[in-house]
Write a protein that holds these residues in place. Structure first.
Motif, PDB file in Angstrom:
ATOM      1  N   SER A 288       0.837  -1.215   0.000  1.00  0.00           N
ATOM      2  CA  SER A 288       0.000   0.000   0.000  1.00  0.00           C
ATOM      3  C   SER A 288       0.866   1.257   0.000  1.00  0.00           C
ATOM      4  CB  SER A 288      -0.929  -0.003   1.217  1.00  0.00           C
ATOM      5  OG  SER A 288      -1.801  -1.133   1.191  1.00  0.00           O
ATOM      6  N   ALA A 289       1.939   1.251   0.776  1.00  0.00           N
ATOM      7  CA  ALA A 289       2.816   2.418   0.851  1.00  0.00           C
ATOM      8  C   ALA A 289       3.536   2.666  -0.465  1.00  0.00           C
ATOM      9  CB  ALA A 289       3.830   2.236   1.972  1.00  0.00           C
ATOM     10  N   ALA A 290       3.816   1.604  -1.213  1.00  0.00           N
ATOM     11  CA  ALA A 290       4.485   1.770  -2.508  1.00  0.00           C
ATOM     12  C   ALA A 290       3.601   2.531  -3.487  1.00  0.00           C
ATOM     13  CB  ALA A 290       4.859   0.401  -3.082  1.00  0.00           C
ATOM     14  N   ASP A 291       2.284   2.319  -3.397  1.00  0.00           N
ATOM     15  CA  ASP A 291       1.306   3.088  -4.183  1.00  0.00           C
ATOM     16  C   ASP A 291       1.631   3.087  -5.680  1.00  0.00           C
ATOM     17  OD1 ASP A 291      -0.947   4.618  -4.616  1.00  0.00           O
ATOM     18  OD2 ASP A 291       0.075   6.530  -4.237  1.00  0.00           O
ATOM     19  N   VAL A 292       1.730   1.864  -6.226  1.00  0.00           N
ATOM     20  CA  VAL A 292       2.002   1.746  -7.661  1.00  0.00           C
ATOM     21  C   VAL A 292       0.859   1.062  -8.397  1.00  0.00           C
ATOM     22  CG1 VAL A 292       4.504   1.744  -7.382  1.00  0.00           C
ATOM     23  CG2 VAL A 292       3.259  -0.419  -7.290  1.00  0.00           C
ATOM     24  N   GLY A 293      -0.300   1.000  -7.758  1.00  0.00           N
ATOM     25  CA  GLY A 293      -1.479   0.470  -8.425  1.00  0.00           C
ATOM     26  C   GLY A 293      -1.749  -1.004  -8.207  1.00  0.00           C
ATOM     27  N   VAL A 294      -1.016  -1.658  -7.293  1.00  0.00           N
ATOM     28  CA  VAL A 294      -1.284  -3.070  -6.987  1.00  0.00           C
ATOM     29  C   VAL A 294      -2.506  -3.138  -6.082  1.00  0.00           C
ATOM     30  CG1 VAL A 294      -0.404  -5.181  -5.935  1.00  0.00           C
ATOM     31  CG2 VAL A 294       1.147  -3.674  -7.181  1.00  0.00           C
ATOM     32  N   PRO A 295      -3.589  -3.814  -6.509  1.00  0.00           N
ATOM     33  CA  PRO A 295      -4.807  -3.871  -5.703  1.00  0.00           C
ATOM     34  C   PRO A 295      -4.559  -4.613  -4.391  1.00  0.00           C
ATOM     35  CG  PRO A 295      -5.233  -4.572  -7.962  1.00  0.00           C
ATOM     36  CD  PRO A 295      -3.748  -4.506  -7.790  1.00  0.00           C
ATOM     37  N   PRO A 296      -4.998  -4.047  -3.260  1.00  0.00           N
ATOM     38  CA  PRO A 296      -4.832  -4.743  -1.971  1.00  0.00           C
ATOM     39  C   PRO A 296      -5.454  -6.133  -1.970  1.00  0.00           C
ATOM     40  CG  PRO A 296      -5.452  -2.458  -1.613  1.00  0.00           C
ATOM     41  CD  PRO A 296      -5.591  -2.707  -3.087  1.00  0.00           C
ATOM     42  N   ARG A 297      -6.574  -6.297  -2.676  1.00  0.00           N
ATOM     43  CA  ARG A 297      -7.227  -7.615  -2.726  1.00  0.00           C
ATOM     44  C   ARG A 297      -6.325  -8.650  -3.396  1.00  0.00           C
ATOM     45  NH1 ARG A 297     -13.617  -8.189  -3.991  1.00  0.00           N
ATOM     46  NH2 ARG A 297     -14.401  -7.516  -1.944  1.00  0.00           N
ATOM     47  N   LEU A 298      -5.568  -8.223  -4.384  1.00  0.00           N
ATOM     48  CA  LEU A 298      -4.672  -9.158  -5.070  1.00  0.00           C
ATOM     49  C   LEU A 298      -3.634  -9.690  -4.111  1.00  0.00           C
ATOM     50  CD1 LEU A 298      -3.530 -10.541  -7.573  1.00  0.00           C
ATOM     51  CD2 LEU A 298      -2.263  -8.436  -8.080  1.00  0.00           C
ATOM     52  N   PHE A 299      -3.059  -8.794  -3.312  1.00  0.00           N
ATOM     53  CA  PHE A 299      -2.051  -9.266  -2.365  1.00  0.00           C
ATOM     54  C   PHE A 299      -2.693 -10.095  -1.262  1.00  0.00           C
ATOM     55  CE2 PHE A 299       1.327  -9.187   0.747  1.00  0.00           C
ATOM     56  CZ  PHE A 299       2.446  -9.342  -0.063  1.00  0.00           C
ATOM     57  N   SER A 300      -3.923  -9.768  -0.859  1.00  0.00           N
ATOM     58  CA  SER A 300      -4.634 -10.598   0.120  1.00  0.00           C
ATOM     59  C   SER A 300      -4.845 -12.006  -0.422  1.00  0.00           C
ATOM     60  CB  SER A 300      -5.982  -9.956   0.478  1.00  0.00           C
ATOM     61  OG  SER A 300      -5.796  -8.722   1.140  1.00  0.00           O
ATOM     62  N   LEU A 301      -5.135 -12.105  -1.726  1.00  0.00           N
ATOM     63  CA  LEU A 301      -5.302 -13.414  -2.352  1.00  0.00           C
ATOM     64  C   LEU A 301      -3.998 -14.199  -2.308  1.00  0.00           C
ATOM     65  CD1 LEU A 301      -6.998 -15.437  -3.951  1.00  0.00           C
ATOM     66  CD2 LEU A 301      -6.315 -14.224  -6.050  1.00  0.00           C
ATOM     67  N   ILE A 302      -2.884 -13.532  -2.563  1.00  0.00           N
ATOM     68  CA  ILE A 302      -1.584 -14.191  -2.493  1.00  0.00           C
ATOM     69  C   ILE A 302      -1.329 -14.713  -1.086  1.00  0.00           C
ATOM     70  CG2 ILE A 302       0.910 -13.804  -2.622  1.00  0.00           C
ATOM     71  CD1 ILE A 302       0.356 -11.845  -4.914  1.00  0.00           C
ATOM     72  N   ALA A 303      -1.675 -13.907  -0.072  1.00  0.00           N
ATOM     73  CA  ALA A 303      -1.493 -14.333   1.313  1.00  0.00           C
ATOM     74  C   ALA A 303      -2.364 -15.544   1.623  1.00  0.00           C
ATOM     75  CB  ALA A 303      -1.828 -13.185   2.263  1.00  0.00           C
ATOM     76  N   LEU A 304      -3.572 -15.578   1.090  1.00  0.00           N
ATOM     77  CA  LEU A 304      -4.449 -16.733   1.294  1.00  0.00           C
ATOM     78  C   LEU A 304      -3.833 -17.994   0.700  1.00  0.00           C
ATOM     79  CD1 LEU A 304      -8.040 -15.315   0.578  1.00  0.00           C
ATOM     80  CD2 LEU A 304      -7.168 -16.193   2.762  1.00  0.00           C
ATOM     81  N   VAL A 305      -3.252 -17.864  -0.481  1.00  0.00           N
ATOM     82  CA  VAL A 305      -2.600 -19.011  -1.119  1.00  0.00           C
ATOM     83  C   VAL A 305      -1.426 -19.494  -0.283  1.00  0.00           C
ATOM     84  CG1 VAL A 305      -1.287 -19.759  -3.141  1.00  0.00           C
ATOM     85  CG2 VAL A 305      -3.357 -18.386  -3.437  1.00  0.00           C
ATOM     86  N   ALA A 306      -0.664 -18.549   0.272  1.00  0.00           N
ATOM     87  CA  ALA A 306       0.479 -18.914   1.105  1.00  0.00           C
ATOM     88  C   ALA A 306       0.026 -19.702   2.330  1.00  0.00           C
ATOM     89  CB  ALA A 306       1.237 -17.663   1.538  1.00  0.00           C
ATOM     90  N   VAL A 307      -1.044 -19.235   2.972  1.00  0.00           N
ATOM     91  CA  VAL A 307      -1.561 -19.926   4.155  1.00  0.00           C
ATOM     92  C   VAL A 307      -2.099 -21.300   3.777  1.00  0.00           C
ATOM     93  CG1 VAL A 307      -3.308 -19.853   5.971  1.00  0.00           C
ATOM     94  CG2 VAL A 307      -2.053 -17.780   5.369  1.00  0.00           C
ATOM     95  N   ALA A 308      -2.833 -21.373   2.675  1.00  0.00           N
ATOM     96  CA  ALA A 308      -3.405 -22.653   2.235  1.00  0.00           C
ATOM     97  C   ALA A 308      -2.310 -23.657   1.903  1.00  0.00           C
ATOM     98  CB  ALA A 308      -4.303 -22.433   1.016  1.00  0.00           C
ATOM     99  N   ASN A 309      -1.240 -23.180   1.274  1.00  0.00           N
ATOM    100  CA  ASN A 309      -0.127 -24.067   0.930  1.00  0.00           C
ATOM    101  C   ASN A 309       0.527 -24.634   2.178  1.00  0.00           C
ATOM    102  OD1 ASN A 309       1.596 -25.300  -0.967  1.00  0.00           O
ATOM    103  ND2 ASN A 309       3.143 -23.736  -0.642  1.00  0.00           N
ATOM    104  N   GLY A 310       0.725 -23.785   3.188  1.00  0.00           N
ATOM    105  CA  GLY A 310       1.300 -24.264   4.439  1.00  0.00           C
ATOM    106  C   GLY A 310       0.435 -25.310   5.106  1.00  0.00           C
ATOM    107  N   ALA A 311      -0.874 -25.105   5.077  1.00  0.00           N
ATOM    108  CA  ALA A 311      -1.792 -26.068   5.689  1.00  0.00           C
ATOM    109  C   ALA A 311      -1.762 -27.400   4.950  1.00  0.00           C
ATOM    110  CB  ALA A 311      -3.211 -25.503   5.711  1.00  0.00           C
ATOM    111  N   LEU A 312      -1.741 -27.367   3.622  1.00  0.00           N
ATOM    112  CA  LEU A 312      -1.712 -28.600   2.838  1.00  0.00           C
ATOM    113  C   LEU A 312      -0.457 -29.407   3.136  1.00  0.00           C
ATOM    114  CD1 LEU A 312      -2.653 -30.510   0.575  1.00  0.00           C
ATOM    115  CD2 LEU A 312      -1.536 -28.981  -1.069  1.00  0.00           C
ATOM    116  N   LEU A 313       0.703 -28.760   3.114  1.00  0.00           N
ATOM    117  CA  LEU A 313       1.947 -29.483   3.343  1.00  0.00           C
ATOM    118  C   LEU A 313       2.036 -30.000   4.772  1.00  0.00           C
ATOM    119  CD1 LEU A 313       4.499 -27.258   1.399  1.00  0.00           C
ATOM    120  CD2 LEU A 313       3.278 -29.287   0.625  1.00  0.00           C
ATOM    121  N   THR A 314       1.510 -29.242   5.721  1.00  0.00           N
ATOM    122  CA  THR A 314       1.524 -29.686   7.113  1.00  0.00           C
ATOM    123  C   THR A 314       0.643 -30.911   7.305  1.00  0.00           C
ATOM    124  OG1 THR A 314       1.928 -27.431   7.891  1.00  0.00           O
ATOM    125  CG2 THR A 314       1.065 -28.984   9.487  1.00  0.00           C
ATOM    126  N   MET A 315      -0.495 -30.943   6.654  1.00  0.00           N
ATOM    127  CA  MET A 315      -1.386 -32.096   6.788  1.00  0.00           C
ATOM    128  C   MET A 315      -0.831 -33.317   6.054  1.00  0.00           C
ATOM    129  SD  MET A 315      -3.633 -31.310   8.900  1.00  0.00           S
ATOM    130  CE  MET A 315      -4.797 -32.672   8.747  1.00  0.00           C
TER     131      MET A 315
END
Length: 458
Positions: A288-315
């Motif tokens: 957000s501070a960089a303010d170069v037009g990257v939608p916050p929702r897009l980065f939230s989606l990336i974070a969701l994928v990161a969390v989901a990946n960790g859960a899959l590998l842990t299980m």
């Protein structure tokens, strides 16, 4: 040259025909590149997305320094895993190593149960994280029910097959690495246009000495590197494990360390330590501070994928560990049952998924995360001692051998980390282990002598 198949003595891992896959009912479907991505995806989990701000609060702007120190700590213990996995390529990981080293079923069970409890608890915590603020950016649903559905989907993917699960991990790992690279690139853009402050990367918290600040922050940063140990539990499903495993393990850890150091430099260039520490989503704050037009929702989606990946590998780890412990006679034999066509340990998958669901209902995210760290340190101490004890157990095949000083230094780092845990965390971990002791006693009482003493454990 491929060795001729020969009868398998289940107590001797060196009798595996690894290329043909003899000696194990599990499918050898994980190649070197897949194992590298498996480990990298497990290490590059949700930790870095949430902990960078906390680390900055401890050390100041020099976030990269404790991340680098934590990498060294992780590599020390990783050398013990590389030696033991290539020496005894069996599912079950730390529990199998403890059984061979200490020859005491209760100790082996407690080590395995600590690993299992840490894995399932971590998956429960990741499910809650997935279903919280990140998911709320897209849909407003109750956290706990969403977490239960999430874990069910992870369990179904796990049961479908190790190849399908690891291939899904490849996609998710690419996404989460892309998110971290994006943060680094945005920091470069900010610095290039004159808005960043490069000098912050060498600033330390003024309230304490730099050495103490780095140590305190490194204890937090260490959590971002755990996950490599889960790879020991898929050893039976790796092709040419003795050659492939060390390369994949060290390559993945060094890659993750390089990414983390770059991220540590990037966040400090864009934002001061105080702002990073005040944010529950520090990387999103940087975007957000960089303010170069990257939608916050897009980065939230990336974070969701990161969390989901960790859960899959842990299980995946938790189910294979349960399978391995059952194969060793440390858990009831039904947990070692495998689907005929998929060749996945379905009973273990059902059981670990159910326990993770129960933990979602009973535990908060913070309590679960703190307990995971302490339980894993118990496992790491056992493994680092086991690698020294098992030096007297010679095997015929070639395997990786760690310099003796590395396991010793790893033990020192683990003990240092243990001293930083709170009394509340010790109590929660003790209660979990007490439950494990009760389950072990009940299992031993109801099992026959044959069930309790697997041929592998002899």
């Amino acid at each position: 040259m491929r060795r001729a198949a020969r009868p398998v003595n289940e107590g001797d891992a060196e009798h595996f025909d690894e290329d043909a896959g003899h000696g194990t009912p599990l499918a050898r479907a994980i190649t070197g590149p897949l194992l590298f991505v498996f480990i990298l995806g497990d290490v590059l989990g949700a930790g870095i997305y949430a902990l960078v701000g906390v680390i900055a609060g401890e050390v100041g702007g020099a976030v990269w320094v404790p991340l680098l120190l934590a990498l060294v700590m992780a590599l020390l213990t990783a050398t013990s895993y590389a030696e033991l996995v290539t020496k005894y390529p069996r599912a079950g990981g730390a529990a199998v190593f403890a059984q061979r080293a200490y020859r005491t079923p209760l100790i082996s069970f407690l080590v395995g149960f600590s690993m299992l409890a840490a894995g399932v608890t971590s998956a429960a915590g990741l499910a809650l994280a997935f279903s919280g603020d990140y998911l709320a950016a897209f849909v407003d649903v109750p956290t706990v029910p969403a977490a239960l559905v999430f874990l069910l989907l992870v369990g179904l993917l796990n049961a479908r097959g190790i190849k399908e699960s690891v291939r899904a991990n490849v996609v998710m790992t690419v996404v989460e690495v892309t998110g971290l690279v994006l943060v680094v690139v945005l920091a470069g853009i900010v610095l290039g246009r004159g808005d960043g402050t490069l000098g912050r990367v060498v600033e330390f918290d003024q309230s304490r000495s730099p050495a103490l600040a780095v140590l305190a922050a490194a204890l937090l940063a260490y959590y971002s590197f755990v996950g490599f140990e889960t790879s020991a539990n898929v050893a039976e499903e790796v092709t040419n494990v003795r050659t492939v495993y060390p390369r994949a393990l060290f390559g993945a850890l060094l890659t993750a360390g390089a990414v983390y150091v770059l991220v540590g430099l990037a966040v400090s260039v864009v934002l001061p330590a105080g702002e990073l520490a005040a944010s529950s989503g520090p990387l999103l704050a940087v975007v957000s501070a960089a303010d170069v037009g990257v939608p916050p929702r897009l980065f939230s989606l990336i974070a969701l994928v990161a969390v989901a990946n960790g859960a899959l590998l842990t299980m995946i780890m938790a189910s294979r560990l349960t399978y391995g412990m059952a194969s060793e006679g440390l858990l009831p034999r039904p947990f070692a049952r495998v689907l005929p066509r998929r060749r996945t340990p379905w009973v273990a998958i059902v059981a670990t998924t159910a326990v993770a669901m129960a933990l979602c209902v009973t535990g908060s995210l913070s309590a679960l995360a703190e307990t995971v760290v302490l339980l894993l340190l118990v496992v790491f101490i056992s493994t680092n001692i086991a690698v020294l004890v098992l030096r007297r157990d010679a095997v015929e095949h070639h395997h990786f051998r760690a310099p003796t000083v590395f396991p010793i230094l790893a033990l020192v780092t683990c003990v240092a980390l243990l001293t930083q845990q709170s009394a509340a965390t010790w109590l929660r971990a003790a209660l979990l282990l007490a439950v494990g002791v009760v389950l072990y006693a009940v299992s031993r009482r109801r099992s026959t002598r044959t069930d309790a003493e697997s041929p592998r454990a002899q």
